[in-house]
Write a protein that holds these residues in place. Sequence first.
Motif, PDB file in Angstrom:
ATOM      1  N   CYS A  68       0.933  -1.153   0.391  1.00 24.68           N
ATOM      2  CA  CYS A  68       0.399  -0.553  -0.381  1.00 24.68           C
ATOM      3  C   CYS A  68       0.845   1.709  -0.216  1.00 24.68           C
ATOM      4  O   CYS A  68       1.623   1.128   1.141  1.00 24.68           O
ATOM      5  CB  CYS A  68      -0.906  -0.002   1.269  1.00 24.68           C
ATOM      6  N   LEU A  69       0.651   2.165  -0.816  1.00 20.49           N
ATOM      7  CA  LEU A  69       1.896   3.346  -0.976  1.00 20.49           C
ATOM      8  C   LEU A  69       0.307   4.860  -0.965  1.00 20.49           C
ATOM      9  O   LEU A  69      -0.561   4.657  -1.586  1.00 20.49           O
ATOM     10  CB  LEU A  69       2.105   2.945  -2.048  1.00 20.49           C
ATOM     11  N   ILE A  70       0.588   5.351   0.344  1.00 22.25           N
ATOM     12  CA  ILE A  70      -0.060   6.426   0.938  1.00 22.25           C
ATOM     13  C   ILE A  70       0.777   7.997  -0.047  1.00 22.25           C
ATOM     14  O   ILE A  70       1.503   7.732   1.161  1.00 22.25           O
ATOM     15  CB  ILE A  70      -0.689   6.696   2.183  1.00 22.25           C
ATOM     16  N   LEU A  71       0.185   9.175  -0.731  1.00 22.37           N
ATOM     17  CA  LEU A  71       0.363   9.953  -0.692  1.00 22.37           C
ATOM     18  C   LEU A  71      -0.570  10.963  -0.659  1.00 22.37           C
ATOM     19  O   LEU A  71      -1.653  11.433  -0.597  1.00 22.37           O
ATOM     20  CB  LEU A  71       0.696   9.738  -2.631  1.00 22.37           C
ATOM     21  N   ILE A  72       0.162  12.505   0.524  1.00 20.77           N
ATOM     22  CA  ILE A  72      -0.102  13.391   1.243  1.00 20.77           C
ATOM     23  C   ILE A  72       0.475  13.733   0.328  1.00 20.77           C
ATOM     24  O   ILE A  72       1.137  14.526   0.563  1.00 20.77           O
ATOM     25  CB  ILE A  72       0.623  13.015   2.718  1.00 20.77           C
ATOM     26  N   MET A  73      -0.209  14.722  -0.749  1.00 22.93           N
ATOM     27  CA  MET A  73      -0.235  15.827  -1.358  1.00 22.93           C
ATOM     28  C   MET A  73      -1.355  15.333  -3.071  1.00 22.93           C
ATOM     29  O   MET A  73      -2.337  14.888  -2.362  1.00 22.93           O
ATOM     30  CB  MET A  73       1.451  15.043  -2.466  1.00 22.93           C
ATOM     31  N   ALA A  74      -1.195  16.697  -4.483  1.00 25.36           N
ATOM     32  CA  ALA A  74      -2.152  16.554  -4.788  1.00 25.36           C
ATOM     33  C   ALA A  74      -2.294  15.686  -5.826  1.00 25.36           C
ATOM     34  O   ALA A  74      -1.628  15.402  -6.153  1.00 25.36           O
ATOM     35  CB  ALA A  74      -1.489  17.733  -5.672  1.00 25.36           C
ATOM     36  N   THR A  75      -3.730  14.941  -5.869  1.00 23.67           N
ATOM     37  CA  THR A  75      -3.834  14.062  -6.879  1.00 23.67           C
ATOM     38  C   THR A  75      -2.900  13.918  -7.980  1.00 23.67           C
ATOM     39  O   THR A  75      -2.747  12.905  -8.660  1.00 23.67           O
ATOM     40  CB  THR A  75      -5.123  14.010  -7.282  1.00 23.67           C
ATOM     41  N   GLY A  76      -2.952  15.319  -8.445  1.00 24.36           N
ATOM     42  CA  GLY A  76      -2.096  15.762 -10.022  1.00 24.36           C
ATOM     43  C   GLY A  76      -1.046  14.930  -9.537  1.00 24.36           C
ATOM     44  O   GLY A  76      -0.338  14.393 -10.848  1.00 24.36           O
ATOM     45  N   ILE A  77      -0.074  15.635  -9.093  1.00 22.27           N
ATOM     46  CA  ILE A  77       1.057  14.898  -9.036  1.00 22.27           C
ATOM     47  C   ILE A  77       1.913  13.512  -8.899  1.00 22.27           C
ATOM     48  O   ILE A  77       2.017  12.368  -9.223  1.00 22.27           O
ATOM     49  CB  ILE A  77       1.707  15.682  -7.061  1.00 22.27           C
ATOM     50  N   ALA A  78       0.355  13.140  -7.630  1.00 24.38           N
ATOM     51  CA  ALA A  78       0.183  11.555  -7.210  1.00 24.38           C
ATOM     52  C   ALA A  78       0.243  10.199  -9.261  1.00 24.38           C
ATOM     53  O   ALA A  78       0.996   9.322  -8.749  1.00 24.38           O
ATOM     54  CB  ALA A  78      -1.006  11.314  -6.728  1.00 24.38           C
ATOM     55  N   VAL A  79      -1.201  11.027 -10.191  1.00 26.10           N
ATOM     56  CA  VAL A  79      -1.105  10.220 -10.931  1.00 26.10           C
ATOM     57  C   VAL A  79       0.451  10.582 -12.000  1.00 26.10           C
ATOM     58  O   VAL A  79       0.309   9.448 -12.221  1.00 26.10           O
ATOM     59  CB  VAL A  79      -2.005  11.171 -11.398  1.00 26.10           C
ATOM     60  N   ARG A  80       0.642  11.885 -11.712  1.00 28.69           N
ATOM     61  CA  ARG A  80       2.598  12.145 -13.077  1.00 28.69           C
ATOM     62  C   ARG A  80       3.070  11.061 -12.645  1.00 28.69           C
ATOM     63  O   ARG A  80       4.142  10.582 -13.095  1.00 28.69           O
ATOM     64  CB  ARG A  80       2.472  13.231 -13.315  1.00 28.69           C
ATOM     65  N   THR A  81       3.735  10.966 -10.733  1.00 29.34           N
ATOM     66  CA  THR A  81       4.297  10.095 -10.597  1.00 29.34           C
ATOM     67  C   THR A  81       4.679   8.424 -10.945  1.00 29.34           C
ATOM     68  O   THR A  81       5.670   8.003 -11.668  1.00 29.34           O
ATOM     69  CB  THR A  81       4.276  10.705  -9.333  1.00 29.34           C
ATOM     70  N   ILE A  82       3.660   8.265 -10.466  1.00 30.37           N
ATOM     71  CA  ILE A  82       3.004   6.385 -10.340  1.00 30.37           C
ATOM     72  C   ILE A  82       2.857   6.290 -11.661  1.00 30.37           C
ATOM     73  O   ILE A  82       2.210   4.965 -12.180  1.00 30.37           O
ATOM     74  CB  ILE A  82       1.842   6.596  -9.107  1.00 30.37           C
ATOM     75  N   SER A  83       1.824   6.784 -12.207  1.00 33.08           N
ATOM     76  CA  SER A  83       1.213   6.808 -14.232  1.00 33.08           C
ATOM     77  C   SER A  83       2.536   5.741 -14.689  1.00 33.08           C
ATOM     78  O   SER A  83       2.490   4.793 -15.818  1.00 33.08           O
ATOM     79  CB  SER A  83       0.942   8.391 -15.191  1.00 33.08           C
ATOM     80  N   PRO A  84       4.489   6.464 -14.832  1.00 31.36           N
ATOM     81  CA  PRO A  84       4.996   5.037 -15.171  1.00 31.36           C
ATOM     82  C   PRO A  84       4.859   3.516 -15.149  1.00 31.36           C
ATOM     83  O   PRO A  84       5.437   2.769 -15.839  1.00 31.36           O
ATOM     84  CB  PRO A  84       5.978   6.028 -15.317  1.00 31.36           C
ATOM     85  N   VAL A  85       4.714   3.149 -13.928  1.00 29.72           N
ATOM     86  CA  VAL A  85       4.850   2.089 -13.090  1.00 29.72           C
ATOM     87  C   VAL A  85       3.850   1.456 -12.935  1.00 29.72           C
ATOM     88  O   VAL A  85       4.132  -0.162 -12.667  1.00 29.72           O
ATOM     89  CB  VAL A  85       5.633   2.018 -12.084  1.00 29.72           C
ATOM     90  N   ILE A  86       2.242   1.997 -13.492  1.00 30.43           N
ATOM     91  CA  ILE A  86       1.214   0.786 -13.311  1.00 30.43           C
ATOM     92  C   ILE A  86       1.173   0.177 -14.328  1.00 30.43           C
ATOM     93  O   ILE A  86       1.562   0.049 -15.262  1.00 30.43           O
ATOM     94  CB  ILE A  86      -0.142   2.524 -13.767  1.00 30.43           C
TER      95      ILE A  86
END
Length: 352
Positions: A68-86
Amino acid sequence: MSQNKSKIAIVSITNTGTKLGASVKKVLSDHDVLLYAPSRIADANVDVSIEKGEFTTTVQNLFTEMDCLILIMATGIAVRTISPVIEDKTTDPAVLVIDELGKHVISLLSGHVGGANEWTTQLSEQLGADPVITTATDTEKVASIDVLAKRLNAWYPNFKENTKLINRKLAEHEKVYLYVEDYFLNEIPTLNGFTKIPKDEISESDDAPIVIVSDQTDFEKHDNVIHVVPKLNALGVGCRKNVTYEMMQTNFALFMSMHHLAWDSIAVIASIDVKQNEAAIQYLANTLHAETEFHSAEELSEVDINYPSSEFVKKTVGVGNVASSSANFVSGNVVSIEQFKGKEITMALSHK
């Protein structure tokens, strides 16, 4: 959530978020949790500092390592960061996003299989936040086949296609029949949306899909059936020294066939501790992707009294019935079918 410990990473990028991260970590203290934050704001609560320029790499590495990965930040930052590894819903971890004030907990990825929806519900309750869950079955307040299977550590064929089919029908309130063995009912949190039927009505149903939750295999062939096999059974094994792989697999196949049991229902193979180096037991466990447990004669004697005893076996290893006692001890339940006695091998089964 599961009683097993999960590996969880919390990542914050602001001072306020880091304080919230420390609170989230306390809430999840029953699990293996690490709090990450940039080195410029890291304080005593932070377990791992993220150096300048390493944020994206760190989060993407955690995505592949954590449950489980809990990201305390804006959703946009989270999406852009993890999208290449999904990659895939069956393997991606649960990903949650929380705003730094802790007002909203968002189930972003792997809501069902990864458990993000459950984590979101739990954290929202404990933090006093609003949960944001968008999966159709959850918003329609109906069950889902993949969550049902996860609770039972179960397998079913054509996972993606069948999950999409059944969950869509449930979300749209179309008919989906369900048969569940009684001994698995307590493991399932909700059956909302399913139409339960008894075993003798399986063949009489209309063209609606039928979900069968059973460790048994003696069902008639039907095109519209999805058989969900819970992996919750404990197999107790007693054997002579150095039995061969062929002897073990032949006896196992006969035992399971006699009682119409699915091979994939075996979660753990258990025996007495003097058999822990028995190669054939290890071979069978490896073949079935099952765990192994070995217990002392003293431990097994707590339940051995419940079963027929062999004086020869008792004199040899300290208990009179290894197979039944082992299955009983690891599951906490008495054996559900009569013990099998094969050539140099005994087997018994109980439901965990």
